[in-house]
Design an enzyme around this catalytic site. Structure first.
Site, PDB file in Angstrom:
ATOM      1  N   HIS A 122       0.606  -4.549  -0.637  1.00  0.00           N
ATOM      2  CA  HIS A 122       0.893  -2.874  -1.248  1.00  0.00           C
ATOM      3  C   HIS A 122       2.222  -2.979  -2.443  1.00  0.00           C
ATOM      4  O   HIS A 122       2.836  -3.992  -2.173  1.00  0.00           O
ATOM      5  CB  HIS A 122       1.725  -2.573   0.690  1.00  0.00           C
ATOM      6  CG  HIS A 122       1.754  -0.760  -0.110  1.00  0.00           C
ATOM      7  ND1 HIS A 122       2.964  -0.723  -0.627  1.00  0.00           N
ATOM      8  CD2 HIS A 122       0.873   0.258   0.546  1.00  0.00           C
ATOM      9  CE1 HIS A 122       2.872   1.458  -0.800  1.00  0.00           C
ATOM     10  NE2 HIS A 122       2.123   1.269  -0.088  1.00  0.00           N
ATOM     11  N   ASP A 198       5.096  -7.628   5.382  1.00  0.00           N
ATOM     12  CA  ASP A 198       5.049  -6.386   5.723  1.00  0.00           C
ATOM     13  C   ASP A 198       4.114  -5.493   6.945  1.00  0.00           C
ATOM     14  O   ASP A 198       2.419  -5.777   6.371  1.00  0.00           O
ATOM     15  CB  ASP A 198       4.664  -5.654   4.072  1.00  0.00           C
ATOM     16  CG  ASP A 198       3.900  -4.281   4.785  1.00  0.00           C
ATOM     17  OD1 ASP A 198       4.309  -4.209   4.862  1.00  0.00           O
ATOM     18  OD2 ASP A 198       3.850  -3.698   2.638  1.00  0.00           O
ATOM     19  N   GLN A 201       0.635  -1.896   7.944  1.00  0.00           N
ATOM     20  CA  GLN A 201      -0.273  -1.686   8.966  1.00  0.00           C
ATOM     21  C   GLN A 201      -0.193  -2.225  10.195  1.00  0.00           C
ATOM     22  O   GLN A 201      -1.620  -2.195  11.499  1.00  0.00           O
ATOM     23  CB  GLN A 201      -1.235  -2.076   7.812  1.00  0.00           C
ATOM     24  CG  GLN A 201      -1.567  -1.015   7.073  1.00  0.00           C
ATOM     25  CD  GLN A 201      -1.776   0.360   7.011  1.00  0.00           C
ATOM     26  OE1 GLN A 201      -2.111   0.864   8.169  1.00  0.00           O
ATOM     27  NE2 GLN A 201      -0.946   0.794   5.896  1.00  0.00           N
ATOM     28  N   LYS A 224       3.605   5.717  10.553  1.00  0.00           N
ATOM     29  CA  LYS A 224       2.555   5.031  11.033  1.00  0.00           C
ATOM     30  C   LYS A 224       2.589   4.711  11.962  1.00  0.00           C
ATOM     31  O   LYS A 224       0.969   4.811  12.467  1.00  0.00           O
ATOM     32  CB  LYS A 224       2.131   3.760  10.035  1.00  0.00           C
ATOM     33  CG  LYS A 224       2.035   4.088   8.882  1.00  0.00           C
ATOM     34  CD  LYS A 224       1.850   3.316   7.104  1.00  0.00           C
ATOM     35  CE  LYS A 224       1.635   3.164   6.001  1.00  0.00           C
ATOM     36  NZ  LYS A 224       1.660   4.109   5.516  1.00  0.00           N
ATOM     37  N   CYS A 366      -1.998   2.370  -3.226  1.00  0.00           N
ATOM     38  CA  CYS A 366      -1.022   2.039  -4.078  1.00  0.00           C
ATOM     39  C   CYS A 366      -0.759   0.307  -3.682  1.00  0.00           C
ATOM     40  O   CYS A 366      -0.712  -0.411  -2.898  1.00  0.00           O
ATOM     41  CB  CYS A 366       0.523   2.089  -2.922  1.00  0.00           C
ATOM     42  SG  CYS A 366       0.565   3.714  -2.362  1.00  0.00           S
TER      43      CYS A 366
END
Length: 409
Positions: A122, A198, A201, A224, A366
Site C-alpha cells: 500500500h 503493515d 488487512q 477496518k 493505493c
C-alpha cells in the site's frame, strides 16, 4: 464453529436499500461497518464519561483515563503484546507508518542504508520511504511479486544484504495474499535488519500474535476492524520505543518543559502528543471485544469458506470473462478479490453493480506499483468480512450479468 447467520443484524447500516435493492456491502478492505455495540459504546462515553485524560484528578477525568487505558490493554491482549506500553495510539495506520519512518528510521538510517519493501505494498508503506530517500539518500529495494500473486523470495538474501529494515504487508489489500511474516522476520533478523509489518488487512481477519510473528514493528488501523475511523495503532518492542525520539511535540508527550528544553514522557505517551482520541479508542476496545467474542479462528474460517465459494461461483458463472488476481488457493489469501471483467473499465463495473445495491471498490487501491506489475490501471475489488454470507456473493454473481446486458462482449 462458523459465524452465526444472524450476525448481519448487529450492523444497523446494512439494513437499508439502494436503487430498490437491499445493500450488499463488499468493500470492507476499504473500511468495515460498525456493530451497534461499538456505536453504543462511543455514545455512552460521550454521554457519561467525556473528559480529558491523565491530568484531571476529579472522578470524571479518572473514568475517562480508565476508558482510554482500558482500550489500550484490550488491544495489547488482542495482539499478544508483551505490555500495554508497547501499544501507541495514532489516528490511522498511515500515521503509524510515518511515525516509524520519521522517528526510528530518520534517527537510525543514513545515506546508503537500505530499506526493503515489496511490489504489493500500500502507498502508506511506500511513500514514507520515498520521502526518507529524498531527505537522507537511503536506498529502497523491492521484493517482486510472481505470477501467482505471491512474493518472489528467490533473491531475498541479496536484497537483505546490508539492509537495515524489511517492511512488508501481512496481507495484500489487492491480491489478498497472506505473506509468510514469521519466516520473513527470521530472515531479516539473520541479515541484521529489523522487521516492520503493515497489518492493516491482517489484524481484522486473522488471529494475530506479534511475538509469534517475530516482528519489531507492526501497524494497523481501527476502521477496518469494526472500530471507528480516527484510531490506529503502532505496536513496537518496548526497547525500540524507549530509544526512539518523539514524533510530535506538545501536550501529553512531555514530562517537563523549561526555557532550556524538555523531557519526554514514558512510553507509550511520549508518542501521543495533545488530546487523544478517547471515544475512538473506546470504540476500538469494544470492537476488539466483539471480535474476541466471535473468536478470531472462527472469523478466519468463515472468510476462507466464503472466499472459496466466491472464487468458485464467480469463475463458474462468468468463466473467461472474469480475471481474479491473486492466489487461487483460499487458505493462502484473505477475502479480497480484485478482478477485471472483460474489457469493461472497473469503474463502469462498480457503477453497474451499484444499481443492484452492491458496493465494491474500483481504482488502483493505493497500490499503483502493484497495478503496474499486474498490467492494469485499476481493478474492481470485492472484499469480505464477518457480516457477509454466500447470498451476498450470489447477488454479486447475478449483478455481474447486468454488465453483459449493458456492454457486449
Amino acid at each position: 464453529m462458523t459465524l452465526p447467520a444472524a450476525i448481519k443484524s448487529d450492523f444497523p447500516l446494512l439494513d437499508q436499500q439502494f436503487h430498490g435493492h437491499q445493500l450488499v456491502y463488499l468493500d470492507s478492505a476499504n473500511t468495515s461497518q460498525k456493530p451497534q455495540v461499538v456505536i453504543d459504546a462511543m455514545a455512552d462515553y460521550y454521554e457519561h464519561t467525556n473528559a480529558n485524560v491523565h491530568r484531571g484528578s476529579y472522578e470524571l477525568a479518572v473514568r475517562a483515563t480508565a476508558a482510554l487505558e482500558g482500550a489500550r490493554a484490550k488491544v495489547a491482549s488482542f495482539i499478544n503484546a508483551n505490555s500495554d506500553s508497547e501499544v501507541v495510539f495514532t489516528k490511522n495506520a498511515t500515521e503509524s507508518m510515518n511515525l516509524l519512518a520519521r522517528s526510528w528510521a530518520e534517527t537510525n538510517l543514513s545515506a546508503g542504508d537500505a530499506v526493503v519493501i515489496s511490489e504489493m505494498e500500500h502507498h502508506a508503506n511506500i511513500v514514507p520511504w520515498h520521502m526518507l530517500r529524498a531527505q537522507k539518500g537511503i536506498e529502497l529495494r523491492w521484493i517482486p511479486v510472481d505470477q501467482s500473486g505471491h512474493l518472489d523470495l528467490s533473491d531475498l538474501d541479496r536484497l537483505l544484504d546490508g539492509a537495515k529494515l524489511l517492511s512488508v504487508t501481512a496481507m495484500s489489500n489487492v491480491l489478498g495474499t497472506l505473506n509468510p511474516i514469521a519466516q520473513l522476520s527470521e530472515r531479516a533478523h539473520a541479515a541484521g535488519a529489523l522487521m516492520a509489518v503493515d497489518a492493516s488487512q491482517y489484524v481484522p481477519h486473522v488471529p494475530t500474535d506479534v511475538q509469534a510473528l517475530g516482528a519489531d514493528f507492526l501497524v494497523f488501523t481501527g476502521h477496518k476492524m469494526l472500530a471507528p475511523m480516527g484510531i490506529g495503532v503502532l505496536w513496537a518492542k518496548a526497547e525500540l520505543l524507549d530509544a526512539m525520539p518523539p514524533f510530535l511535540g506538545g501536550g501529553e508527550m512531555i514530562l517537563n518543559v523549561t526555557k532550556d528544553g524538555f523531557t519526554t514522557n514514558e512510553i507509550p505517551w511520549k508518542f501521543e502528543a495533545g488530546t487523544p482520541m478517547v471515544a475512538e479508542a473506546v470504540g476500538l476496545g469494544r470492537a476488539v471485544d466483539y471480535l474476541s467474542e466471535l473468536g478470531m479462528d472462527n472469523v478466519r474460517q468463515h472468510e476462507v469458506e466464503l472466499t472459496a465459494y466466491a472464487l468458485r461461483t464467480l469463475t463458474e458463472r462468468h468463466g473467461d470473462k472474469i480475471t481474479i488476481h491473486g492466489p487461487t488457493e483460499p487458505a493462502e489469501r484473505g477475502g479480497v478479490m480484485s478482478f477485471i471483467y472483460g474489457d469493461v473499465h472497473p469503474h463502469d463495473v462498480a457503477q453497474v453493480l451499484d444499481q443492484s445495491g452492491i458496493a465494491v471498490r474500483a481504482g488502483h487501491h493505493c497500490a499503483k506499483p502493484l497495478m503496474d506489475v499486474l498490467g492494469a490501471n485499476a481493478t474492481s475489488r470485492a472484499s469480505l468480512y464477518v457480516y457477509n454470507d454466500k447470498s451476498d456473493l450470489d447477488k454479486l454473481a447475478d449483478a455481474l450479468s447486468a454488465v453483459d446486458d449493458i456492454f457486449s462482449f
